[in-house]
Design a protein around this motif. Sequence first.
Motif, short mmCIF file in Angstrom:
data_model
loop_
_atom_site.label_atom_id
_atom_site.label_comp_id
_atom_site.label_asym_id
_atom_site.label_seq_id
_atom_site.Cartn_x
_atom_site.Cartn_y
_atom_site.Cartn_z
N GLY A 181 0.84 -1.19 0.00
CA GLY A 181 0.00 0.00 0.00
C GLY A 181 0.88 1.24 0.00
O GLY A 181 2.08 1.18 -0.25
N GLU A 182 0.27 2.38 0.31
CA GLU A 182 1.02 3.63 0.32
C GLU A 182 2.11 3.66 1.38
O GLU A 182 3.03 4.48 1.33
CB GLU A 182 0.06 4.82 0.54
CG GLU A 182 -0.91 5.06 -0.61
CD GLU A 182 -0.21 5.52 -1.89
OE1 GLU A 182 0.98 5.88 -1.82
OE2 GLU A 182 -0.87 5.51 -2.95
N ASP A 183 2.05 2.73 2.36
CA ASP A 183 3.10 2.66 3.38
C ASP A 183 4.39 2.05 2.84
O ASP A 183 5.41 2.01 3.54
CB ASP A 183 2.62 1.87 4.60
CG ASP A 183 2.23 0.43 4.24
OD1 ASP A 183 2.38 0.02 3.08
OD2 ASP A 183 1.79 -0.28 5.16
N LYS A 184 4.37 1.55 1.62
CA LYS A 184 5.55 0.99 0.94
C LYS A 184 6.08 -0.28 1.60
O LYS A 184 7.23 -0.66 1.38
CB LYS A 184 6.67 2.04 0.81
CG LYS A 184 6.26 3.31 0.08
CD LYS A 184 7.42 4.28 -0.05
CE LYS A 184 6.98 5.56 -0.76
NZ LYS A 184 8.08 6.54 -0.90
N ALA B 217 -0.96 -0.04 -3.79
CA ALA B 217 -0.31 1.11 -4.42
C ALA B 217 0.79 0.66 -5.38
O ALA B 217 1.14 1.40 -6.30
CB ALA B 217 0.27 2.04 -3.36
N SER B 218 1.32 -0.52 -5.15
CA SER B 218 2.39 -1.02 -6.02
C SER B 218 2.41 -2.54 -6.02
O SER B 218 2.13 -3.19 -5.01
CB SER B 218 3.76 -0.51 -5.56
OG SER B 218 4.81 -1.10 -6.33
N ASP C 101 5.78 0.82 -9.29
CA ASP C 101 6.07 2.09 -8.63
C ASP C 101 7.38 2.67 -9.14
O ASP C 101 8.14 2.00 -9.86
CB ASP C 101 6.17 1.89 -7.11
CG ASP C 101 7.33 0.98 -6.74
OD1 ASP C 101 8.46 1.49 -6.60
OD2 ASP C 101 7.12 -0.25 -6.60
N TRP D 140 9.30 4.37 -6.66
CA TRP D 140 9.85 4.77 -5.37
C TRP D 140 11.37 4.67 -5.39
O TRP D 140 11.93 3.76 -6.01
CB TRP D 140 9.26 3.90 -4.26
CG TRP D 140 7.76 4.05 -4.15
CD1 TRP D 140 7.01 5.12 -4.53
CD2 TRP D 140 6.83 3.07 -3.64
NE1 TRP D 140 5.67 4.89 -4.29
CE2 TRP D 140 5.53 3.64 -3.74
CE3 TRP D 140 6.96 1.78 -3.11
CZ2 TRP D 140 4.37 2.98 -3.34
CZ3 TRP D 140 5.81 1.12 -2.68
CH2 TRP D 140 4.53 1.71 -2.80
#
Length: 511
Positions: free
Chosen positions: A444-447, A473-474, A501, A503
């Motif tokens: 998720g967005e918390d990676k 998210a990824s 992603d 990131w």
Amino acid sequence: MLVTLNAFNVNQAQAEIKLPAIIGDNMVLQQGQKNPLWGWAEPGEKITVTVDGQSHTATADDKGKWKVTLDPLKVGGPYEITIKGKDAVTLKNVLSGEVWICSGQSNMAWTVRSSNDSDLEIMTANYPKIRLISVPQVGTQEPQDNFNGKWEPCTPETVANFSAVGYFFGRQLYKTLNVPIGLIDNAWGGSSAEAWVNRKRLEDEPAFKQMMERWEQTEKTYDHEKVVAAYNKRLDQWKTAAKKAKAAGKPAPRRPRGPRNPLTGNHRPSNIYNGVLYPTIGYGIKGVIWYQGESNASRAYQYRKLFPFMIQNWRDEWNQGDFPFYWVQLADFRSEKPVPADSDWAELREAQTMTMDALPNTGEAVILNLGEAMDIHPKNKLDVAKRLARWALAKDYGVKIVHQSPRYKSMEVKGNKAILTFDHVGGGLDLFDVNTPIGFTIAGEDKKFVNASAKIIGANKIEVWSDEVAKPASVRYGWADNPICNVQNKEGLPLTPFRTDDWTGITANNH
């Protein structure tokens, strides 16, 4: 000690015609195009080159160098090429066919002798229309005009110490196309990509400023004699300790490793460009196959720029347009890990894949299923070569064959599931060994990545999810040094590792 081969003394009282090693008996000239031939004679000497009814003349310049350009020769042969000045040289058993450079580091240099089934492969390597030449490893900042080597027909004797990937690639082309094949092996184990690039080009590119500054400092301060003296002192200490250990019935300590001179080695920017590549630049070729990247893995983000920069440098200086350039993506290597983790090798693979978008006429052979965890040199070079050959046969020779590994295209999120779409799936997505897709992770967005479940839901679509991630998210696939994964197309080409992603990775600031 570096032996300089570019200093033919044409000012002596003789007019003997000299030719570089790349131009000689048994060579293969690239079919379908004009081909430069060059050499040295007495300054001002008129040189006439004749072959198959065509004749070309040139005058040696003030340094004695001359150059002519042959019109295309009909595929086949053998041809004889006569070069006349005040004396004459005749080149014999010359063929016209397809010429490829086999380049990179140790996995390209890896020999037939050291590969799988070497006894069988060597005893059957009787292909007189496949010609081989190898360029020795010379690291220098001075451009070399020549090297010690010669073209030889492929026999059990000549193939044993030749590049396995190169030979198997060339053999596949020969069997498919039935035309002569010329293979130039210039690979150097452990080499870094920057060593293969023209130094001025590197110095003029701001992206490589930190790398070049570090090397300039090394060049100013490194004293190899001092390093060798210190090593000899450690070696004497080791000998004494080893002798005492033996007398006491104990294991000897590890022998200290001898120093390597970075100034003449395979990492210094432009060392290989000057010593290995330069004497072949301009020789007529079809393209290049490349297997390298391990030595640049810790600087994977830099490789995003450096690798296409190197390819473009070669193309610019060869003056042969955007010739094909196909490479091998890094294999699986090191220990398997049960949970998601960062990986410099994954980031290097990503940089390799991105190069296909940066430059035309490029391609990548994915070998994520051909590596060996405990050996950086997997011995299955035959399948590696076949995957490279698929690219050449499909893109350059009009053979209708699936050649590219499936590649991530897009992601759509529906609830807690990510729907992935892929390009280049050939006959459709497929699985190896296990009935369920494995190798996917999700975050998720918390990676925070966790292992994910997955299901093929169409010829080019895969659904990915985890009960631990409510809103994806990824998604990543094969994102590890040695990933455990099993997705491929029905032709057996593995899914290209990817992440959805962008990131920041662990090598982003390494220069």
